[in-house]
Design an enzyme around this catalytic site. Structure first.
Site, short mmCIF file in Angstrom:
data_model
loop_
_atom_site.label_atom_id
_atom_site.label_comp_id
_atom_site.label_asym_id
_atom_site.label_seq_id
_atom_site.Cartn_x
_atom_site.Cartn_y
_atom_site.Cartn_z
N HIS A 63 0.86 -1.20 0.00
CA HIS A 63 0.00 0.00 0.00
C HIS A 63 0.89 1.25 0.00
O HIS A 63 1.24 1.77 1.06
CB HIS A 63 -0.91 -0.03 1.23
CG HIS A 63 -2.00 0.99 1.22
ND1 HIS A 63 -3.33 0.67 1.39
CD2 HIS A 63 -1.97 2.34 1.07
CE1 HIS A 63 -4.07 1.78 1.35
NE2 HIS A 63 -3.26 2.81 1.16
N HIS A 65 1.42 5.09 -1.97
CA HIS A 65 0.89 6.11 -2.89
C HIS A 65 2.04 6.72 -3.68
O HIS A 65 2.48 7.83 -3.43
CB HIS A 65 0.11 7.15 -2.10
CG HIS A 65 -1.11 6.59 -1.45
ND1 HIS A 65 -2.22 6.20 -2.17
CD2 HIS A 65 -1.39 6.30 -0.16
CE1 HIS A 65 -3.14 5.71 -1.34
NE2 HIS A 65 -2.65 5.75 -0.11
N LYS A 157 -8.74 -1.78 -6.05
CA LYS A 157 -8.78 -1.01 -4.81
C LYS A 157 -10.15 -0.37 -4.68
O LYS A 157 -10.73 0.09 -5.66
CB LYS A 157 -7.70 0.08 -4.88
CG LYS A 157 -7.88 1.30 -3.95
CD LYS A 157 -7.22 1.10 -2.61
CE LYS A 157 -7.61 2.15 -1.61
NZ LYS A 157 -6.79 3.32 -1.53
N HIS A 196 -9.85 -0.03 1.48
CA HIS A 196 -9.61 1.02 2.48
C HIS A 196 -10.78 1.02 3.45
O HIS A 196 -11.93 1.12 3.05
CB HIS A 196 -9.48 2.37 1.78
CG HIS A 196 -9.64 3.55 2.70
ND1 HIS A 196 -8.58 4.29 3.13
CD2 HIS A 196 -10.76 4.09 3.27
CE1 HIS A 196 -9.03 5.25 3.94
NE2 HIS A 196 -10.35 5.15 4.04
N HIS A 225 -6.00 -0.61 7.13
CA HIS A 225 -6.16 0.40 8.20
C HIS A 225 -6.98 -0.16 9.37
O HIS A 225 -7.66 0.60 10.05
CB HIS A 225 -6.85 1.69 7.69
CG HIS A 225 -6.33 2.21 6.39
ND1 HIS A 225 -5.00 2.18 6.05
CD2 HIS A 225 -6.97 2.81 5.34
CE1 HIS A 225 -4.85 2.72 4.84
NE2 HIS A 225 -6.01 3.08 4.38
N ASP A 286 1.02 2.51 3.87
CA ASP A 286 0.18 3.64 3.42
C ASP A 286 1.06 4.86 3.16
O ASP A 286 0.63 6.00 3.37
CB ASP A 286 -0.92 3.97 4.44
CG ASP A 286 -2.02 4.83 3.85
OD1 ASP A 286 -2.04 5.02 2.61
OD2 ASP A 286 -2.86 5.31 4.62
ZN LIG Z 1 -3.72 4.89 1.45
#
Ligand SMILES: [Zn+2]
Length: 390
Positions: A63, A65, A157, A196, A225, A286
């Site tokens: 995960h 970005h 996702k 998510h 998360h 993340d």
């Molecule tokens: Zn994220």
């Protein structure tokens, strides 16, 4: 140099193998053994003495970005694109790039290009199609076609139980998971859906209903998360007992300003104590997500950017603070995520035939060297691999 021979490392594969030599050729591990020869006919050999160092597989972060994320507090809050030099010094050699809240001003084509560039620069990179939006923009016209026809796309996702999601219905989520699953079957990829999780009151109930009432394999829905708050965390144990895989976010912890969250290493210890199988627990960073922090009235209170280094930090906490054995602690960032995303046994382990992604740490677990596909990628916190403009 034709061959790389790393001698005398204390090898965790992640199973503890003790003092071993590891021979690497063409980006693959070709031999593991004690006292391997240092000459191989006409082939040139670089010998590295790793005496006193621990060797582990390179970390797998599902995960990240990579083209940036955030933007939730306005355009100024968009995070910039990541550079490879921010990734490899922290032991990460395999990443999965994905979209966050914004899949419109950031597009899927840019994500694909970035993932390809990270591979050209020296690490292994894959991506997920889709974003918080449903239906979201895809590369080849649908989630199914993206997984089938785009080499780098290994899954999808989406986001649920979050005020920033598209508020997808159960039927929409079922359809998405089914599309990814079927495309994965046909293409030989994992075809999973990374989900998510926000802090909405519905939490994981929709996913648990799907597991109970459909034929879809539970392990192909990976909520992330789950250490966001106690309520979600408690339900994630139930979810795992139904066969699901749960992903802890290393970048979410009270010490980073996220009140009410559970420190990742403590969350993992609690999952183990609750009887959740090691193979159903993964940890991802993340990284490069920009989280807007809100006060109790919902007013914007500031920004917080997550980084990849939290994976290694929390791994150290697992070993040093939670007394989890090294060979178990490693699994949450190597074998378990590699298997969850369909890249095991090529990734996530040190074995003959596996990719030569490895980390050398000293006795204090500080990272000294990182190798990606057999190439020295970082040394003592400094990236050897560089992007074209670094
Ligand atoms: Zn994220």
């Amino acid at each position: 140099m034709d061959l790389l021979l790393i001698k005398n490392a204390d090898v965790y594969a992640p199973k503890h193998l003790g003092r071993q030599d590891v021979l690497i050729n063409g980006g693959k591990i070709v031999r593991i053994g004690t006292d391997l020869e240092t000459s191989y006919g006409s082939l040139s050999v670089e010998v590295v003495d790793a005496s006193g160092l621990v060797m582990t597989p390179g970390f797998v972060d599902q995960h990240v970005h990579v083209i940036g994320a955030g933007g939730e507090a306005g355009y100024f809050s968009r995070t910039p694109e990541m550079r490879i030099s921010q990734i490899v010094p922290h032991g990460i050699t395999t990443i999965v790039g994905l979209h966050g809240t914004d899949g419109t001003a950031r597009n899927i084509e840019a994500l694909y290009a970035k993932v390809c560039s990270l591979e050209q620069e020296g690490i292994t990179a894959r991506m997920l199609t889709g974003s918080f939006e449903m239906p979201s923009a895809t590369l080849a016209g649908s989630v199914r076609r993206d997984i089938l026809f785009v080499d780098k796309v290994i899954g999808a996702k989406t986001a649920i139980s979050d005020r920033r999601s598209s508020q997808p219905t159960r039927a929409e989520i079922e359809h998405l998971v089914a599309e990814a699953y079927t495309a994965g079957l046909v293409s030989g990829k994992r075809g999973y859906t990374h989900i998510h999780m926000g802090n909405g009151k519905r939490r994981l109930s929709m996913l648990m209903d799907i597991i109970r009432e459909t034929e879809l394999p539970p392990y192909l829905m990976i909520p992330t998360h789950i250490n966001r708050d106690e309520g979600l965390f408690a339900q994630s144990i139930e979810f795992a007992k139904l066969g699901g895989i749960v992903d802890i976010t290393s970048g979410i912890a009270p010490e980073y300003g996220f009140e009410g969250t559970i420190k990742p290493s403590k969350a993992i210890r609690r999952l183990l104590e609750a009887g959740v199988d090691v193979r159903q627990i993964t940890m991802s960073s993340d990284a490069n997500g920009c989280m807007a922090v809100y006060d109790s009235q919902g007013n914007y209170a500031g920004l917080c950017v997550t980084t990849v280094e939290t994976i290694h930090k929390e791994f150290c906490c697992l070993v040093k603070e939670e007394s989890i054995p090294m060979e178990t602690a490693l699994q949450f960032i190597t074998t378990s995520p590699a298997a969850a995303i369909g890249m095991y046994p090529q990734k996530g382990q040190l074995a003959v035939g596996a990719d030569a992604d490895l980390v050398l740490m000293d006795s204090d677990l500080s990272i000294r060297k990182v190798y990606a596909m057999g190439r020295l990628a970082a040394e003592d916190g400094v990236s050897i691999l560089k992007g074209a403009f670094e």
